[in-house]
Design an enzyme around this catalytic site. Structure first.
Site, PDB file in Angstrom:
ATOM      1  N   THR B 188       0.696  -0.935   0.131  1.00 62.15           N
ATOM      2  CA  THR B 188       0.423  -0.384   0.312  1.00 62.15           C
ATOM      3  C   THR B 188       0.947   1.426  -0.077  1.00 62.15           C
ATOM      4  O   THR B 188       2.112   1.142   0.249  1.00 62.15           O
ATOM      5  CB  THR B 188      -0.821   0.088   1.186  1.00 62.15           C
ATOM      6  OG1 THR B 188      -0.325  -0.094   2.267  1.00 62.15           O
ATOM      7  CG2 THR B 188      -2.132  -1.113   0.960  1.00 62.15           C
ATOM      8  N   GLU B 333      -6.233  -3.825   0.032  1.00 62.12           N
ATOM      9  CA  GLU B 333      -6.575  -4.865   1.061  1.00 62.12           C
ATOM     10  C   GLU B 333      -8.389  -5.501   1.164  1.00 62.12           C
ATOM     11  O   GLU B 333      -8.094  -6.495   0.962  1.00 62.12           O
ATOM     12  CB  GLU B 333      -6.458  -4.427   2.765  1.00 62.12           C
ATOM     13  CG  GLU B 333      -5.604  -3.452   3.591  1.00 62.12           C
ATOM     14  CD  GLU B 333      -4.942  -2.185   2.996  1.00 62.12           C
ATOM     15  OE1 GLU B 333      -5.524  -1.979   1.861  1.00 62.12           O
ATOM     16  OE2 GLU B 333      -3.614  -1.726   3.337  1.00 62.12           O
ATOM     17  N   LYS B 446     -14.359  16.118  13.908  1.00 62.79           N
ATOM     18  CA  LYS B 446     -15.041  15.482  15.417  1.00 62.79           C
ATOM     19  C   LYS B 446     -14.631  17.060  15.708  1.00 62.79           C
ATOM     20  O   LYS B 446     -14.414  17.520  16.831  1.00 62.79           O
ATOM     21  CB  LYS B 446     -14.235  15.217  16.011  1.00 62.79           C
ATOM     22  CG  LYS B 446     -13.788  13.442  15.058  1.00 62.79           C
ATOM     23  CD  LYS B 446     -13.260  12.746  16.197  1.00 62.79           C
ATOM     24  CE  LYS B 446     -12.450  11.172  15.388  1.00 62.79           C
ATOM     25  NZ  LYS B 446     -11.023  11.377  15.080  1.00 62.79           N
ATOM     26  N   TRP B 451     -19.556  14.186  14.074  1.00 66.61           N
ATOM     27  CA  TRP B 451     -18.960  14.011  12.778  1.00 66.61           C
ATOM     28  C   TRP B 451     -18.844  14.961  11.739  1.00 66.61           C
ATOM     29  O   TRP B 451     -20.329  15.291  11.031  1.00 66.61           O
ATOM     30  CB  TRP B 451     -18.825  13.280  12.586  1.00 66.61           C
ATOM     31  CG  TRP B 451     -17.871  11.425  13.475  1.00 66.61           C
ATOM     32  CD1 TRP B 451     -17.022  11.805  14.455  1.00 66.61           C
ATOM     33  CD2 TRP B 451     -17.992   9.912  13.593  1.00 66.61           C
ATOM     34  NE1 TRP B 451     -17.046  11.116  15.156  1.00 66.61           N
ATOM     35  CE2 TRP B 451     -16.879   9.745  14.163  1.00 66.61           C
ATOM     36  CE3 TRP B 451     -18.035   9.398  12.583  1.00 66.61           C
ATOM     37  CZ2 TRP B 451     -16.324   8.522  14.183  1.00 66.61           C
ATOM     38  CZ3 TRP B 451     -17.949   8.116  12.272  1.00 66.61           C
ATOM     39  CH2 TRP B 451     -17.013   7.506  13.179  1.00 66.61           C
TER      40      TRP B 451
END
Lengths: 552, 552
Positions: B188, B333, B446, B451
């Site tokens: 990655t 992944e 936050k 959120w």
């Protein structure tokens, strides 16, 4: 070097969980005979009820992992519930073929040692007389309407399906099984010897369902509704219940209404986009539609399998009703998807496509194939060299069930020494992998060191307007070893056609040495319980002198 | 109770064998920059050459099973040969991301302990300076045109790809591997810490290729040709090389010609039906087509992934060019197919379909999903409750490569205690399983216990005509904990738009408490090597006081 991928098994409960949540609004519609009031149940409800069924089987009937649960049921929502509940809880779903002779059913239930049988009420008249001989069966669970009095005094305990489910939890902690464990089993309706049990694994069912949904195969999505006319006791309804839950495809279930008239009505009313059945069903549907026209144009594709499909049938569907017919080949031992016949590429005209579409089709990547010639040697893929088809793959059987506690059995005539399945089908494969089957190995006509394709002769004969059906079988011949015998069913309006005319008709289409000398007229071609030509019956009649044979 | 199915592994050599025989006439066309003379190679030829490559690696370079072979290559036929030869012989294909910074490439080659590197001649200028630091590399194999003099005096032995292959057998006894063995690896391009190696298994690659070809996913068949603009070093080109060999899909390979002009030309000339790339590529293509119109209507579907795709881009493709854009989400992944955005069912109007198509899409049956809320609790699938997406499945990573002889590593922030992958993506899921991602977990704002979605703010801002690009990041705030900062790139013809106007524009679209107080103009949004917004750079600039911030 191991990968870093998660080790997650391919198991039936995963398909159930997915279908009943992400595709929870998809529906199983079961025909009731009343077009105004079909029965509808969502995938979410089926998920809830599958959990309830598992609780009932486990807690009320004491069913343990690996135990076999028989189903003697039509295609309906409750059968789908059993399809998912039984394997997901770790037990084994055993679908019983209700068209088998009684003695075979008794043998099969005993061999599988079914402890519980789920039975549709409408099939009690079939089951009840057998119960005294079904020694392993402890519980009978009756599903749907039917005369319960037929079970009066029977030995196994009798339960009502809906009462068993009522009030139980709608969630179940499905175990994380080994994907190679048994999930379902199905006995072949073997025309010789005892029936043979094929035991499908979670893995084979899962992979097969993915293949069914692939673009090259049936390409089903949640924009589709499929009508599995193929019974759920016939190779897992070709995997359609699993494929539908995997991708949210709607299901239209015919229950016991498998006659042409209700099939035509349910297609016109419920508008499925896909259907699957053996050719004889579709032949009947065409006749029905000729009598009583109905709009079946909702069907984009009809998958036909189970036996070779006459080209005339495919063309009539397409030209008269705008329905594309797609040939597939498989057998119980192949789960069943072995090949599917789509023309290659995108550049062919419809006329160019037909020769490909009339084959059995091509193999997917997971089905390896080879042809074993008359002496066992591998034959080339040249479209001409015939051999017995042998296949290998993750959803192909490598043995038959040996019975409880016994090892699986691998008869030599069914499995090669290196583990491939001997299909018993003889055919050719082209360089591009298109399979054309010509005969069953046992039906092939070995005449003077050459093979004659009985299926080719049959198809040519059935294209003659005077012929309704035709079967060609091998009969012993002093000079040539074997020669073909043509047994024909004349069409109702056939008039006064002669065998000489039919032979001349054939003579324009096949080599002269392949033409049958022996001809017989029969009332109908005998069929197996799943509608295939049962040619061993014709051979037996010939051997017994019971056919009126004309020699040309 | 075990099944009676054959135990046949799902391995890459099976896909190769199938593709190079049954689909042997399918082609990989590699762009050469000359529309008159693209390079064409059939799947059959690629099968032959993959066998030759395996012989060369094994017999000439002494490559053993499990050893890693690096590739530093564009998308071309030879890269496809390596894709199949290396895993099929039991070694591990390690695709190297040619856009990574040199020091990361050096680290990655060392960590994977690559023994051989296959490199395109056109990339020698990139590789040659690194070779003194690539201590594990013993052989460099040069593929295609390029200045060999760049390798003069280098330590590893240098080989010519075509010379290595020439004259070797075109068949190889591919070993029957365990499907859980490593087949390929990809690091990655982690924006924090060292790159992390994901090791794909034969099983994960095989299952993923089946999923790509399913009707609900990309539904590719041999009637299609796909253009993988997504590099083959970017999560196996999204599995397309494997998917194409599985079903005979043609491939159009852009090699190094990834600029809008040659892409437009190769689409018009070679007429692919499908393409796959990240949004920035498609944005460039649209701009090119506006300048120099070309017919790209051959494209039925374009799959866009890698980062969220602006709705305006999707609509322009569809409305101006008749090309359907299909959103997908995934990551290294996840192999990468995690979700794909098709509207549910068949009954929606185009207008009704858009809200579904603008999500990241739905999960296939093999990808289980859950949302972990701010405190780790599972969040409901109600389309409103946000959480970090966690996934599980047979092609999802459960760990990272630990290095030769070392155990795999499972960082706590990447894998849950019960083994699910923590994607680092925050979003919501509807009852029907449609995923909408709103933020990277590390980018989420936050503010006062709530959120704020930075992506939603960015998308709204980018819909304003004066804005070319916009990035919204969290910055520390004494009162609220964090607050959003909007960094905007003005369009060339933006005129005199003010931050007040932009804030008012946003105010019509999101709740007042979500509106940024801090605004800054930047020249362009910094991007990672794969074209994603690199917001940590903006946060760092803000922290360093390097942004000219206006407080409203």
């Amino acid at each position: 070097m191991l990968s870093t991928m998660q080790d997650v098994p391919l198991i039936v409960s995963r398909i159930l969980r997915h279908g009943s949540t992400i595709h929870g609004d998809a529906q199983v519609t079961t025909w009731t005979g009343d077009a105004e009031a079909p029965h509808r149940r969502s995938f979410a409800e089926i998920g809830d009820r599958a959990a309830q069924l598992a609780h009932a089987l486990r807690e009320e009937l004491g069913v343990l992992p690996e135990e076999r649960i028989g189903t003697l049921m039509w295609n309906n929502a409750e059968h789908v519930e059993a399809y998912f509940a039984v394997p997901s809880m770790g037990s084994v779903l055993h679908t019983l073929n209700l068209r088998l002779p009684s003695e075979q059913l008794v043998w099969i239930v005993g061999h599988a040692a079914d402890r519980v049988i789920l039975v549709n009420g409408s099939l009690l008249a079939l089951l009840a007389p057998l119960l005294p001989q079904l020694h392993t069966v402890e519980h009978v669970v009756v599903v749907g309407p039917g005369d319960r009095a037929l079970l009066d005094g029977c030995r196994p305990a009798v339960h009502e399906y809906e009462e068993l489910l009522a009030g139980r939890p709608t969630a179940y902690e499905w175990p994380e099984l080994d994907e190679r464990e048994a999930a379902a089993m199905c006995y072949t309706s073997g025309t010789t010897g005892d029936p043979k049990g094929v035991v499908f694994s979670h893995r084979s069912i899962y992979l097969h369902a993915m293949q069914v949904n692939m673009g090259e195969s049936m390409s089903l999505t949640d924009a589709d509704t499929t009508l599995p006319v193929v019974p759920m006791f016939h190779v897992n309804a070709w995997g359609l219940p699993h494929a539908t839950f995997m991708t949210g495809v709607g299901m239209l279930m015919p229950d016991r209404f498998l006659q042409p008239a209700p099939l035509a009505e349910m297609i016109e009313t419920e508008r499925p986009t896909h259907a699957a059945a053996v050719p004889t069903i579709w032949q009947g549907l065409l006749t029905e539609l000729a009598d009583k026209p109905r709009d079946i144009s909702c069907l984009k594709t009809v998958t036909i399998g189970g036996s070779a499909c006459p080209p005339a049938l495919m063309k009539e569907f397409e030209e008269r009703h705008g329905v594309r017919v797609c040939h597939a080949w498989g057998m119980t031992e192949t789960s069943p998807l072995g090949t599917i016949a789509r023309e290659p590429g995108s550049a062919l005209t419809p006329e160019e496509a037909w020769p490909y579409r009339l084959t059995q089709g091509r193999f997917p990547a997971s089905v390896e194939a080879r042809l074993a010639g008359p002496d066992g040697e591998l034959m080339p893929w040249d479209g001409e060299s015939a051999g017995e088809l042998e296949v290998r793959g993750p959803w192909i059987a490598g043995a038959y069930y040996g019975g409880e506690g016994a090892e699986p059995v691998r008869p030599e005539d069914k499995f090669s020494p290196d583990g491939w399945l001997r299909t018993g089908d003889v055919g050719v494969i082209t360089r591009e992998g298109f399979l054309t089957l010509t005969d069953r190995a046992k039906d092939v006509i070995k005449s003077g060191g050459e093979w004659i394709s009985s299926v080719a002769l049959e198809n040519h004969l059935m294209a003659h307007e005077a012929i309704a059906e035709a079967a060609v079988v091998a009969v012993p011949d002093g000079k040539w070893g074997e020669r073909p015998l043509a047994a024909v069913v004349l069409a109702e309006d056939a008039g006064a056609v002669t065998y000489q005319e039919l032979r001349a008709f054939l003579g324009e289409r096949v080599a002269r040495w392949q033409l049958p000398e022996r001809w017989a007229r029969i009332e109908e071609v005998p069929k197996t319980s799943v509608g295939k030509f049962d040619k061993k019956v014709i051979r037996a009649r010939y051997a017994a002198g019971a056919l009126d044979v004309t020699m040309l």
